[in-house]
Design an enzyme around this catalytic site. Structure first.
Site, PDB file in Angstrom:
ATOM      1  CB  CYS A 173    -118.998  18.361  21.606  1.00 54.78           C
ATOM      2  SG  CYS A 173    -120.640  18.913  22.136  1.00 54.78           S
ATOM      3  CG  HIS A 189    -118.958  22.942  22.439  1.00 55.09           C
ATOM      4  ND1 HIS A 189    -118.952  21.953  21.480  1.00 55.09           N
ATOM      5  CD2 HIS A 189    -117.658  23.189  22.755  1.00 55.09           C
ATOM      6  CE1 HIS A 189    -117.693  21.621  21.221  1.00 55.09           C
ATOM      7  NE2 HIS A 189    -116.898  22.352  21.973  1.00 55.09           N
TER       8      HIS A 189
END
Length: 970
Positions: A50, A305
């Protein structure tokens, strides 16, 4: 942190590195989903990439960067097809980056893959699964690109766009000498802890001065002594694009651990850098910067994330949000009031998730994952206890959810999908285009959804998902566990040409345009094929001319292949379309052509309803994949009228009957046959067909090898019921018992009293009447049947006088025809140790009771000279009493007689010398043979022992006498 990441780039020759160690990538069975209404492509997460995805999207939406990269042609970078050639100079990373950018701009897919790019980095699967720091990746990626582009016109691409200079100065207070040192930078790192925002951090770095005074003096090179001085830093050169890294992660020296700084840290959309620059005399426009990307980190210092907020400078995406905040709040409050109970109802949640999907159906497991992402809690934890398993819940709502043929995927039925979208989006939103009808074409500018406000808009690019956001949503990233981590500013002076607005093809090289056009064509082709496969159903057409009707069902008169024609058709087509396709295939057909649903049953093919209503879709009438269709005239097949519908389904019934006796056989002795009846057949008709001479019929839905308690007798009141109503279905068994076998049925409960696998036969031969000769009968019995019942059945079957029951007994007959000891009448077959199928003799005389012994006896040791006689005595009788009864029956008298047992040589053996001992005490058993001998008994302790002599060729028996010497021993 990244080790040998990008090692390939330090040699300009590929050396076939691209293919080495490359892991195989599974090919998806379905093409990727098309772009959603934003018209922007996300990037797939390879497991922990990510951070890479966020940085790549930022570079893509830096138009000047991507256009500079696109300006490098194959003559400078080489081509990827040559990467396997050992002497080819192929710069793989910039080529893969070009290709990825072209896919993100032009390829009609929801999310692009970075697999080829990370392969060019030399990453392995572990590297793709590990999450790294995006700030460090930014520096390493720029360094790798610079190295890879050496010797090309793009050698200064990174410096040209991102390079800036900071100057550090120390001014001597005495001689005013200025000592300075320059530092190059591609990004600035600013403090977060103890600072309110970006401007304060920059003020502390580039405006505040540090003073050398008192004990902390500076040695001036000009004065050559320690003097007071001031130290400061200024921005000497500003880059076109300013990258700022926020120091969110710090180390607590007291706790000796890392932590993430989550305090509020503001940053402006526009910033004037004049106060922080060395030269301040230029126009304000030279110092103005605009925020265009914010990389956000959600989580802690040990994991989390990344996603990115990006301003769409070239307006490539479709952006639309409901601006009427008041109406939104009002509508939301109204919905919350009306649907308060639906908050916890998973139906609305699942419909909401599926309505947002562009794919018609998604895997059930993926639906559970999306629920977890949306609600932050799994189905099992929140709903399973009340609503059961997710798949079961979906199956319980077939009016809303539609499964794929293999039931691995699920989606909303079209009506509910449209209703839910219109309800959730409001009138101001446009539904996503129907992907089955229109292909997004990269050669044309797509219809753009314009917002009422002017200027470019912001999007949240979160791996594969892209959604529009408002500019004020950025303020939510000032603080907290989910907060801004990297900021990207661009000079306000940088203006985009008009032809770049809304044009994703702008400045893309021709060869990449051609590649993307070809890829889009292939994608569209695959989607059409996949759509056809997902909606296509295979039907089996059975032609009546190839069938015969017999035994209650239709059966092919030819082979299966010759009798059935396969047809594939789209389930969204109408019944009229199906009828037309069938008729085109059967041009030679004459007469009426009726289509009926058929179903293969164990008995054969059975017909159900006639398909009618040409305007209905095949999906609407419930025609499933693999359905059987019978083509006929609607009346008869081969001259035989055919009854259709569920009321006339043929049922195959297993009919069991007790078999004839099989000598030596074990287990159940049944004959089994199959009979077919219509489920509407009256039970009375079935009974008359199976047992025309009368008898008892029992059913067992579990089969013939189950317990007796599962067998039930059909009662008289059942005779008016149908086969279907009494529960007889395919595979059920019925047991036919003749009238004389009624002892096996408990009349009170209507259940079978014995296990079916114990039922067998015993044979009884008549020895009472000589005129009957060899007449014998077979009597049904189980191991628990009492011998008296068998005797009574035998008397009835042999048609003997009933008075004989009081003066007869049953005696087993041996293999050589000898009548053995009578069996006590209160014994069961099991207690009498009789094998099923044994032959019994019905003889005169009463059978001994269980306390009496039936004995054989002979007079003298020579069996041939003395006939064998029989006697019944009490087992409690003494030896002397037994001897007297035997002497009386044989007509002998005197006191010199003694009883002996028959020994193992069938000669007179051990003497029963204890005259007062009972037969039971001496272990005399029923059926034993005793010998009456005359003469003195041998002395106590002496035995008669047979002696054997052995020779080299034979063995000779010698009957010795008591006291004989055997092998020198007495």
């Amino acid at each position: 942190m990244f080790g040998d990441l990008f090692e390939e780039d330090f040699s300009f020759i590929s050396s076939n590195r691209c293919g080495k160690g490359k892991k195989s990538k599974p090919r998806d069975s379905e093409p990727p989903a098309p772009r959603d209404f934003t018209n922007l492509s996300g990037i797939k997460n390879q497991g922990g990439t990510c951070y890479l995805n966020s940085l790549l999207q930022t570079l893509l939406f830096t138009p000047e960067f991507r256009e500079a990269l696109f300006s490098l042609g194959p003559e400078e970078l080489g081509i990827l097809d040559d990467s396997s050639k050992p002497d080819a100079k192929v710069r793989i990373i910039p080529l893969q980056l070009q290709r990825l950018f072209a896919q993100l701009l032009l390829l009609d897919q929801q999310a692009a893959s970075t697999t080829d790019l990370t392969d060019s980095f030399g990453w392995n699967s572990n590297e793709e699964m590990r999450q790294h720091d995006v700030q460090e990746l930014n520096r390493i990626l720029f360094s790798a690109l610079e190295t890879s582009l050496v010797g090309t016109s793009g050698h200064d691409l990174i410096n040209r766009l991102y390079h800036g200079i900071v100057v550090n100065q120390i001014v001597c207070k005495e001689c005013k000498n200025i000592s300075e040192r320059q530092e190059d930078f591609l990004d600035l790192t600013v403090a977060v802890k103890g600072v309110a925002g970006l401007e304060e951090a920059l003020w502390n770095m580039y405006v505040e001065e540090e003073y050398f005074e008192n004990e902390n003096l500076y040695r001036c090179g000009a004065c050559d002594k320690l003097v007071e001085a001031s130290k400061s830093a200024k921005l000497r050169k500003l880059p076109p694009f300013l990258t700022i890294s926020l120091l969110r992660f710090n180390f607590d020296f007291e706790k000796c651990e890392r932590y993430k700084e989550t305090s509020c840290y503001t940053f402006p959309i526009q910033i004037n850098l004049r106060p922080f620059c060395e030269q301040t005399e230029m126009d304000d426009s030279e110092y103005m910067y605009e925020l265009f990307s914010v990389i956000i980190h959600k989580g802690g210092c040990y994991g989390g994330h990344y996603h990115v907020y990006i301003r769409d400078v070239d307006e490539l995406g479709n952006w639309q949000l409901q601006e009427e905040e008041g109406r939104l709040i009002e509508d939301k409050a109204l919905r919350d009031a009306e649907n308060a109970k639906e908050v916890e109802n998973p139906l609305a949640v699942l419909k909401g998730i599926l309505s947002e999907e562009e794919s018609t159906q998604i895997p059930v497991d993926q639906l559970g994952q999306k629920l977890l992402e949306k609600k932050g809690v799994s189905w099992n934890k929140k709903y399973r206890k009340q609503y059961g398993a997710l798949r079961k819940y979906l199956q319980n709502h077939p009016q809303i959810f539609q499964f794929s043929p293999d039931e691995n995927k699920v989606g909303l039925k079209e009506k509910h999908k449209l209703l839910f979208k219109s309800d959730s989006q409001g009138q101001g939103l446009q539904s996503p285009p129907q992907k089955n009808d229109v292909q997004w074409n990269s050669e044309k500018k797509p219809t753009r959804l314009q917002d009422s406000s002017a200027g470019s808009h912001w999007f949240d690019l979160n791996d594969s998902k892209v959604q529009p956001i408002k500019e004020k949503d950025i303020e939510k990233q000032f603080q907290g566990k989910e907060s801004a981590y990297m900021l990207f500013y661009r000079k306000s002076q940088l203006k985009r040409p008009p032809e770049a607005r809304g044009n994703p093809r702008y400045q893309i090289p021709e060869h990449l345009l051609n590649e993307m056009n070809a890829a889009n064509t292939e994608l569209q082709k695959k989607r059409v094929e996949c759509d056809s496969a997902n909606h296509g159903i295979d039907l089996h057409l059975h032609l009546s001319s190839c069938y015969e009707f017999h035994n209650g069902a239709l059966h092919p008169s030819l082979t299966w292949k010759e009798s059935v024609v396969d047809l594939t058709i789209d389930r969204r087509k109408t019944l009229g379309d199906l009828r037309q396709s069938v008729f085109q295939m059967l041009e030679s057909w004459e007469g009426d052509r009726i289509l009926s649903i058929a179903k293969p049953l164990p008995a054969g093919l059975h017909l159900y309803q006639i398909l009618d209503g040409d305007e209905l879709t095949l999906d609407g009438i419930g025609l499933a994949d693999g359905a059987d269709i019978f083509v006929w005239n609607g009346k008869e097949v081969g001259g035989t009228k055919v009854m259709t519908g569920p009321d006339h389904e043929p049922v195959v019934v297993n009919v069991l009957r007790l078999a004839e006796y099989n000598e030596g056989g074990k287990g159940q002795h049944f004959t089994e046959s199959q009979h077919v009846f219509s489920c509407s057949t009256k039970l009375g008709d079935l009974c008359r067909a199976l047992a025309p001479s009368g008898g008892i019929i029992l059913k067992n839905g579990s089969g013939p090898d189950k317990e007796a308690k599962n067998w039930e007798v059909f009662l008289e009141e059942d005779m008016k019921e149908t086969v279907k109503s009494v529960g007889l279905t395919d595979g059920c068994s019925v047991l036919i018992l003749d009238s004389h076998d009624q002892s096996f049925v408990n009349a009170s409960s209507g259940n079978l009293t014995a296990f079916t696998y114990d039922i067998s036969w015993l044979q009884v031969k008549d020895f009472c009447r000589t005129e009957n000769g060899e007449k014998h009968v077979k009597i049904t019995a189980t191991i628990e049947t009492v011998m008296s019942d068998i005797k009574m059945k035998a008397i009835q079957e042999l048609q003997l006088e009933e008075e004989l029951a009081n003066d007869s007994c049953l005696r087993p007959v041996s293999g050589n025809g000898k009548l053995l000891s009578p069996v006590p009448e209160d014994y069961t077959v099991k207690e009498a140790e009789l094998k099923m199928g044994s032959l019994l003799g019905l003889c005169h005389g009463k059978a001994p009771t269980s306390t009496q012994l039936f004995l054989y006896f002979i007079v003298g040791s020579d069996q041939n000279a003395s006939p064998e006689m029989e006697i019944v005595v009490e087992e409690t009788a003494s030896v002397k009493e037994c001897l007297n009864l035997m002497l009386e029956k044989s007509g002998l008298s005197g006191d010199n007689w003694h009883l002996r047992r028959i020994d193992w040589c069938y000669e007179a053996g051990e003497a029963l010398s204890q005259e007062n001992a009972t037969l039971k005490e001496l272990n005399v058993c029923r059926g034993d043979t005793l010998v009456i001998t005359e003469g003195k008994l041998p002395p106590k302790g002496f035995l008669k022992i047979p002696v054997w002599w052995f020779t080299s060729s034979s063995r000779v028996k010698h009957g010795g006498n008591a006291g004989d010497q055997v092998n020198g021993m007495t």
